[in-house]
Design an enzyme around this catalytic site. Structure first.
Site, PDB file in Angstrom:
ATOM      1  N   CYS A 162       0.651  -1.260   0.080  1.00 36.90           N
ATOM      2  CA  CYS A 162      -0.073  -0.087   0.013  1.00 36.90           C
ATOM      3  C   CYS A 162       0.769   1.297  -0.221  1.00 36.90           C
ATOM      4  O   CYS A 162       0.309   2.265  -0.312  1.00 36.90           O
ATOM      5  CB  CYS A 162      -0.965   0.084   1.146  1.00 36.90           C
ATOM      6  SG  CYS A 162      -2.245  -1.452   1.316  1.00 36.90           S
TER       7      CYS A 162
ATOM      8  N   HIS B  44      -3.169   7.350   2.175  1.00 38.00           N
ATOM      9  CA  HIS B  44      -3.734   6.076   1.723  1.00 38.00           C
ATOM     10  C   HIS B  44      -5.063   5.604   2.167  1.00 38.00           C
ATOM     11  O   HIS B  44      -5.300   5.780   3.503  1.00 38.00           O
ATOM     12  CB  HIS B  44      -2.612   4.839   2.049  1.00 38.00           C
ATOM     13  CG  HIS B  44      -2.935   3.569   2.118  1.00 38.00           C
ATOM     14  ND1 HIS B  44      -3.732   3.043   0.756  1.00 38.00           N
ATOM     15  CD2 HIS B  44      -3.133   2.417   2.955  1.00 38.00           C
ATOM     16  CE1 HIS B  44      -3.824   1.688   0.938  1.00 38.00           C
ATOM     17  NE2 HIS B  44      -3.712   1.310   2.199  1.00 38.00           N
TER      18      HIS B  44
ATOM     19  N   ASN C 185     -10.152  -0.139  -0.113  1.00 41.09           N
ATOM     20  CA  ASN C 185      -8.551   0.140  -0.118  1.00 41.09           C
ATOM     21  C   ASN C 185      -8.137  -0.480  -1.511  1.00 41.09           C
ATOM     22  O   ASN C 185      -8.273  -1.512  -1.924  1.00 41.09           O
ATOM     23  CB  ASN C 185      -8.214  -0.714   1.151  1.00 41.09           C
ATOM     24  CG  ASN C 185      -6.632  -0.840   1.022  1.00 41.09           C
ATOM     25  OD1 ASN C 185      -5.836  -0.394   0.240  1.00 41.09           O
ATOM     26  ND2 ASN C 185      -6.150  -1.069   2.245  1.00 41.09           N
TER      27      ASN C 185
END
Length: 325
Positions: A115, A252, A282
């Site tokens: 990520c 993020h 996500n």
């Protein structure tokens, strides 16, 4: 004294057409819309079609970024693609994007920091530009993360989605002050001791399989808030800015609770936080550039704004970058 800065010349994004809602998931696994929203803030996510590869998503976002920059593939020196879900074990998915753009020169490679990948890729590209080894770099975050999910695990399958975002970084001579446009500072970290907290239980070098995402959610949350806040404070200390100076925080998009807790910890006003997790989930390395492009296209982020990027991912990896738009 003048310096060479990495200035954002353009940005673009792409989301697959298929949308998977919480109601859809409730038919697949023991969960509910209320349960998902309360714990994550996510309402829906986009899922790549069976014939859509990571490179397809990346290529679509890249073309939009180049168009936004008024550039074409011939103007690029390099492509850096952050992804956890490459088309193949090798070659790098960036080379597929390179071929798709008709770019037959320069270099193209992938960055793997889960990520945190896009923030890592921005830092790497910035260093190439600062050293004079490239003048224009296409930086991409792209994922078909749904391919890594165990659809019987309600703790992970509800979190993730697919998508891609890209920016073009271009070398420009600036004055060398905090008022410059471009990447002002970037800070990267990792700590491999925490691998078991968030990982995929497979790979060509261990099981000869792709594997599925495994996560200890509470531990990830705890480390995320602390690590992200420290990386942000590091960026502020390096430049002398304070949280009040930040125009937009583009984090993020892991979980709305993490975003809220991080903003509160560093003293950022909630209205300065760009949040797309509710509509996209996500998307791992794609989440920061997707959120960036959304905020640019709807007019929130404007030229001259001070934009703070951050991310944390499996490894653990984490980092921040401060960019004058």
């Amino acid at each position: 004294m003048s310096v060479i800065r990495s200035v954002v010349a353009g940005c673009g994004s792409f989301l697959p057409e298929k949308v998977l809602t919480n109601a859809d998931l409730a038919k697949m696994v023991d969960t509910s819309d209320e349960w998902i929203v309360e714990r994550t803030g996510i309402h829906r996510r986009h899922i790549a079609a069976d014939d859509e590869k990571t490179s397809d998503l990346a290529l679509a976002a890249s073309r939009k970024a180049l168009e936004d920059a008024g550039m074409n593939a011939d103007d690029l020196d390099m492509i850096i693609l952050a992804t956890t879900t490459p088309d193949n074990t090798f070659p790098a998915t960036a080379t597929a994007v390179q071929a798709g753009l008709g770019m037959h020169h320069g270099a193209a490679f992938d960055v793997q920091a889960v990520c945190s990948g896009f923030v890592y890729a921005v830092a790497v590209a910035n260093n190439f530009i600062a050293m004079g080894q490239a003048r224009a770099i296409l930086v991409i975050g792209a994922e078909t993360f749904s391919r890594l999910l165990d659809w019987d695990d309600r703790g992970t399958c509800v979190l993730f989605g697919d998508g891609a975002g890209a920016i073009v970084l271009k070398a420009e001579e600036q004055s060398g002050t905090n008022e410059d446009r471009g990447v002002l500072t970037a800070h990267l970290h990792s700590d491999g001791r925490y691998k078991e907290k968030l990982y995929v239980d497979g790979g060509p070098g261990s099981t000869s399989t792709v594997g599925h995402v495994r996560m200890e959610g509470r531990e990830v949350f705890r480390h995320a808030v602390v690590n992200i806040a420290e990386a942000i404070e590091e960026a502020l200390a390096a430049t002398g800015f304070t949280a009040d100076d930040i125009d937009w925080f583009v984090p993020h998009q892991a979980n709305k609770r993490i975003l809220d807790a991080t903003a509160k910890r560093i003293g950022l006003a909630p209205e300065k936080v760009v949040i797309t997790v509710g509509e996209q989930g996500n998307t791992s390395a794609a989440s920061v550039p997707l959120a960036l492009d959304a905020a640019v296209k709807d007019g929130r982020i404007k030229r001259g704004d001070l934009v703070l990027l951050e991310a944390m991912g499996g490894g653990f990896t984490w980092g921040s970058a401060l960019v004058r738009w």
